[in-house]
Write a protein that holds these residues in place. Sequence first.
Motif, PDB file in Angstrom:
ATOM      1  N   ILE A   1       0.875  -1.171   0.000  1.00  0.00           N
ATOM      2  CA  ILE A   1       0.000   0.000   0.000  1.00  0.00           C
ATOM      3  C   ILE A   1       0.913   1.223   0.000  1.00  0.00           C
ATOM      4  CG2 ILE A   1      -1.888   1.187   1.153  1.00  0.00           C
ATOM      5  CD1 ILE A   1      -2.521  -1.649   0.031  1.00  0.00           C
TER       6      ILE A   1
ATOM      7  N   ILE B   1      -5.125   3.056   0.157  1.00  0.00           N
ATOM      8  CA  ILE B   1      -5.799   3.151   1.455  1.00  0.00           C
ATOM      9  C   ILE B   1      -7.310   3.168   1.270  1.00  0.00           C
ATOM     10  CG2 ILE B   1      -6.152   4.623   3.468  1.00  0.00           C
ATOM     11  CD1 ILE B   1      -3.262   5.540   3.216  1.00  0.00           C
TER      12      ILE B   1
ATOM     13  N   MET C   1      -8.876  -0.393   0.576  1.00  0.00           N
ATOM     14  CA  MET C   1      -8.344  -1.494   1.367  1.00  0.00           C
ATOM     15  C   MET C   1      -9.323  -2.662   1.507  1.00  0.00           C
ATOM     16  SD  MET C   1      -5.268  -1.561   2.464  1.00  0.00           S
ATOM     17  CE  MET C   1      -5.451  -2.657   3.859  1.00  0.00           C
TER      18      MET C   1
ATOM     19  N   ILE D   1      -0.576  -7.562   4.018  1.00  0.00           N
ATOM     20  CA  ILE D   1      -0.609  -6.156   3.626  1.00  0.00           C
ATOM     21  C   ILE D   1       0.718  -5.521   4.020  1.00  0.00           C
ATOM     22  CG2 ILE D   1      -1.694  -3.912   4.020  1.00  0.00           C
ATOM     23  CD1 ILE D   1      -3.432  -5.838   2.400  1.00  0.00           C
TER      24      ILE D   1
ATOM     25  N   ILE E   1       2.576  -2.069   4.698  1.00  0.00           N
ATOM     26  CA  ILE E   1       2.486  -0.624   4.913  1.00  0.00           C
ATOM     27  C   ILE E   1       3.835  -0.041   4.489  1.00  0.00           C
ATOM     28  CG2 ILE E   1       2.003   1.220   6.555  1.00  0.00           C
ATOM     29  CD1 ILE E   1       0.474  -0.816   8.254  1.00  0.00           C
TER      30      ILE E   1
ATOM     31  N   GLN F   1      -0.649   5.043   8.916  1.00  0.00           N
ATOM     32  CA  GLN F   1      -0.136   3.752   9.375  1.00  0.00           C
ATOM     33  C   GLN F   1      -1.043   3.162  10.454  1.00  0.00           C
ATOM     34  OE1 GLN F   1       4.061   3.538  10.347  1.00  0.00           O
ATOM     35  NE2 GLN F   1       3.724   1.938  11.872  1.00  0.00           N
TER      36      GLN F   1
ATOM     37  N   TYR G   1      -4.224   3.789  10.949  1.00  0.00           N
ATOM     38  CA  TYR G   1      -5.488   3.387  10.332  1.00  0.00           C
ATOM     39  C   TYR G   1      -5.353   2.019   9.660  1.00  0.00           C
ATOM     40  CZ  TYR G   1      -9.214   3.092   6.868  1.00  0.00           C
ATOM     41  OH  TYR G   1     -10.256   2.651   6.088  1.00  0.00           O
ATOM     42  N   LEU G   2      -4.282   1.829   8.896  1.00  0.00           N
ATOM     43  CA  LEU G   2      -4.077   0.563   8.194  1.00  0.00           C
ATOM     44  C   LEU G   2      -3.842  -0.570   9.184  1.00  0.00           C
ATOM     45  CD1 LEU G   2      -1.794   1.827   5.282  1.00  0.00           C
ATOM     46  CD2 LEU G   2      -4.125   0.963   5.063  1.00  0.00           C
TER      47      LEU G   2
ATOM     48  N   CYS H   1      -6.369  -3.780   9.420  1.00  0.00           N
ATOM     49  CA  CYS H   1      -5.891  -5.149   9.225  1.00  0.00           C
ATOM     50  C   CYS H   1      -6.209  -6.013  10.434  1.00  0.00           C
ATOM     51  CB  CYS H   1      -4.382  -5.146   8.960  1.00  0.00           C
ATOM     52  SG  CYS H   1      -3.910  -4.551   7.322  1.00  0.00           S
TER      53      CYS H   1
ATOM     54  N   PHE I   1      -0.077  -7.919   8.613  1.00  0.00           N
ATOM     55  CA  PHE I   1       0.533  -6.785   7.921  1.00  0.00           C
ATOM     56  C   PHE I   1       2.007  -6.645   8.288  1.00  0.00           C
ATOM     57  CE2 PHE I   1      -1.132  -4.921  11.827  1.00  0.00           C
ATOM     58  CZ  PHE I   1      -0.162  -4.006  12.227  1.00  0.00           C
TER      59      PHE I   1
END
Length: 344
Positions: A226, A232, A235, A245, A247, A265, A267-268, A272, A279
């Motif tokens: 990503i 983002i 996703m 995933i 980052i 970061q 948020y991801l 996940c 991730f």
Amino acid sequence: MTEIFGTLGPACAQADQIEKMFAEGMTGMRLNLSHGGLKESEPLIRSFHQAAQRAGIRPELLIDMQGPEIRIGDLPVPLQLKEGREAVLAAFVSDRKAQAAEPGTYVIPVAEHILSVLEEGSHVLLDDGKLELVVTDAKQKDSVQRVLTSVLRGGVLYQRKSLKVAGRQIPAPVMTVQDRENIRLAREYGVTALMQPFVTEGAQLSEVRQELLENGMGQLRLFAKIENCAGIEHMKDIMPFADMIVIARGDLGNDMPLWKLPAAQKYLSDLCKDHGKPFLVVTQLLASMTEHPYPTRAEVSDIFHAVTDGAAAVMVTNETAVGKYPVEVIRYLKKTVQEAEAWK
């Protein structure tokens, strides 16, 4: 257990060095194929497998594909770009070098279709944003396609480095011819996982997975990098098609103001975790150790928080590929990860 990835490169080209890195806790290595293929990387891969055999482990060999990432062409020598000086973006000729310009002018070769999206005021980021140009004249005055820019942030530019136009998504194929060749050879070289760059929708990963299946490599883990805001935003479409995933904070940090990157970061990471998707966190985890034998306090804190936030894997890149202290890098990375695991 958190996976610990290094990156293969000149700084760890010998089996003895890689064996020491395995002894410090490294579980696998990334091979960057942006500049060449598996065949060209055969000496590095041979050292990797020799070291793993000596260490008595079965590590991951993760290939990082070219994918839709855009890069400049070949340069006869690196360019020392100085702030305030003019630089010319010129279309490739057949040998991937740009046509000549006036003596003393920086000439940077780019693909022709990139020039068509540039406008006066466009910001061009080179080498993961280390260098920055601003377009001063995008008008074509002759039959040779060129765009004039001014250097805003200077430094040394090496050939085949990444290029991004701020705020613009430039269409490109999901896989290059070289990518498809590398997938065809993956089994022969002991590849266990594949990283697909600049993923923005699940269909891209589906296309890569189909290519793997057609080459008898459907068992490879597929990592989705990503690297921009579009990734983002999509996703939930991407996650079902990815085994991991990534980052990828380098290009992700070029697609937004840097002060927004930590929130992206987080948020991801949370997304996940909520969806049970592993991730990996990468980029500048231990950047200072490229030149120094010990990290900064901020770097070890960054690693600690990435793992306590749920990262299944962490990865270093230049730190082991071209840095002065690859073994020490893995030692600090592993020990910091262990502290984070104990905290969880």
